[in-house]
Enzyme design. Structure first.
Site, PDB file in Angstrom:
ATOM      1  N   GLN A  53       0.814  -1.229   0.000  1.00 32.39           N
ATOM      2  CA  GLN A  53       0.000   0.000   0.000  1.00 32.39           C
ATOM      3  C   GLN A  53       0.843   1.273   0.000  1.00 32.39           C
ATOM      4  O   GLN A  53       0.311   2.360  -0.184  1.00 32.39           O
ATOM      5  CB  GLN A  53      -0.940   0.019   1.223  1.00 32.39           C
ATOM      6  CG  GLN A  53      -2.031  -1.036   1.163  1.00 32.39           C
ATOM      7  CD  GLN A  53      -2.898  -0.979   2.407  1.00 32.39           C
ATOM      8  OE1 GLN A  53      -2.559  -1.549   3.425  1.00 32.39           O
ATOM      9  NE2 GLN A  53      -3.994  -0.260   2.331  1.00 32.39           N
ATOM     10  N   CYS A  90     -10.598   0.159   4.188  1.00 35.82           N
ATOM     11  CA  CYS A  90      -9.195   0.025   3.791  1.00 35.82           C
ATOM     12  C   CYS A  90      -8.651   1.393   3.416  1.00 35.82           C
ATOM     13  O   CYS A  90      -9.337   2.172   2.747  1.00 35.82           O
ATOM     14  CB  CYS A  90      -9.117  -0.921   2.591  1.00 35.82           C
ATOM     15  SG  CYS A  90      -7.454  -1.143   1.952  1.00 35.82           S
ATOM     16  N   LEU A  91      -7.419   1.685   3.829  1.00 36.83           N
ATOM     17  CA  LEU A  91      -6.829   2.994   3.525  1.00 36.83           C
ATOM     18  C   LEU A  91      -6.633   3.192   2.021  1.00 36.83           C
ATOM     19  O   LEU A  91      -6.512   4.318   1.564  1.00 36.83           O
ATOM     20  CB  LEU A  91      -5.495   3.159   4.258  1.00 36.83           C
ATOM     21  CG  LEU A  91      -5.597   3.255   5.794  1.00 36.83           C
ATOM     22  CD1 LEU A  91      -4.205   3.337   6.406  1.00 36.83           C
ATOM     23  CD2 LEU A  91      -6.442   4.440   6.224  1.00 36.83           C
ATOM     24  N   GLU A 133      -4.750  -7.569   6.323  1.00 32.79           N
ATOM     25  CA  GLU A 133      -3.406  -7.148   5.901  1.00 32.79           C
ATOM     26  C   GLU A 133      -2.669  -8.269   5.175  1.00 32.79           C
ATOM     27  O   GLU A 133      -1.970  -8.016   4.197  1.00 32.79           O
ATOM     28  CB  GLU A 133      -2.584  -6.649   7.097  1.00 32.79           C
ATOM     29  CG  GLU A 133      -3.170  -5.437   7.823  1.00 32.79           C
ATOM     30  CD  GLU A 133      -3.571  -4.292   6.901  1.00 32.79           C
ATOM     31  OE1 GLU A 133      -2.931  -4.093   5.846  1.00 32.79           O
ATOM     32  OE2 GLU A 133      -4.557  -3.593   7.223  1.00 32.79           O
TER      33      GLU A 133
HETATM   34 ZN    ZN Z   1      -6.411  -2.575   3.381  1.00 40.00          ZN
END
Ligand code: ZN
Length: 152
Positions: A53, A90-91, A133
């Site tokens: 990410q 989720c970011l 994750e």
């Molecule tokens: Zn995520």
């Protein structure tokens, strides 16, 4: 430490779908990456972040819940049981939420930043975060597992 740019699905889904490679050697650069990931996660008010990410295809995740801060290198789930249905976000997908089904209990093993093997016995939110994750490391997004989307 630095706040890193978070890869978003909207612009970079192909990258988020890539599989991350194991960490062969833990170096000072690995420590810097983990420190930056923690700062980035906290700055974004998230409870977990995978290296993919922030643009790094290595099997590293950080998670922070009420139970503490976890830094996991080459993590793997060795046991899971039970079931929970709960809200997930989720970011990399800001502003979206959905209900997923995840195991209630997860046992995971990983290396810490010193290369020592650690084991985490997790329940509830921490178990969900570990699953979320670790999925990132294989290019899986929580939206693949949504059983109900949450409407605004
Ligand atoms: Zn995520």
């Amino acid at each position: 430490m630095a706040i890193l740019k978070i890869v978003k699905r909207e612009t970079d889904e192909a990258f988020l779908r890539k599989k991350s490679r194991p960490v062969d050697e833990i170096t000072p650069r690995t420590h810097t990456l983990i420190d930056d990931m923690i700062q980035t996660m906290r700055h974004a008010n998230g409870c977990g972040l995978a290296a993919v990410q922030v643009g790094v295809l290595r099997r590293i995740v950080v998670i922070e819940t009420d139970e503490g801060l976890f830094e996991l290198i080459n993590p793997r789930i060795i046991a899971m049981s039970g079931c929970q249905e709960s809200e997930e976000g989720c970011l990399s997908l800001p502003g979206e939420w959905g209900i997923t089904r995840r195991p209630m209990y997860v046992t995971a093993r990983a290396l810490n930043r010193y290369g020592e093997e650690i084991e985490i016995i997790a329940e509830g939110l921490l178990a969900k975060a570990i699953c979320h994750e670790l999925d990132h490391l294989d290019g899986i997004l929580y939206t693949d597992k949504i059983i109900r989307k949450i409407e605004e």
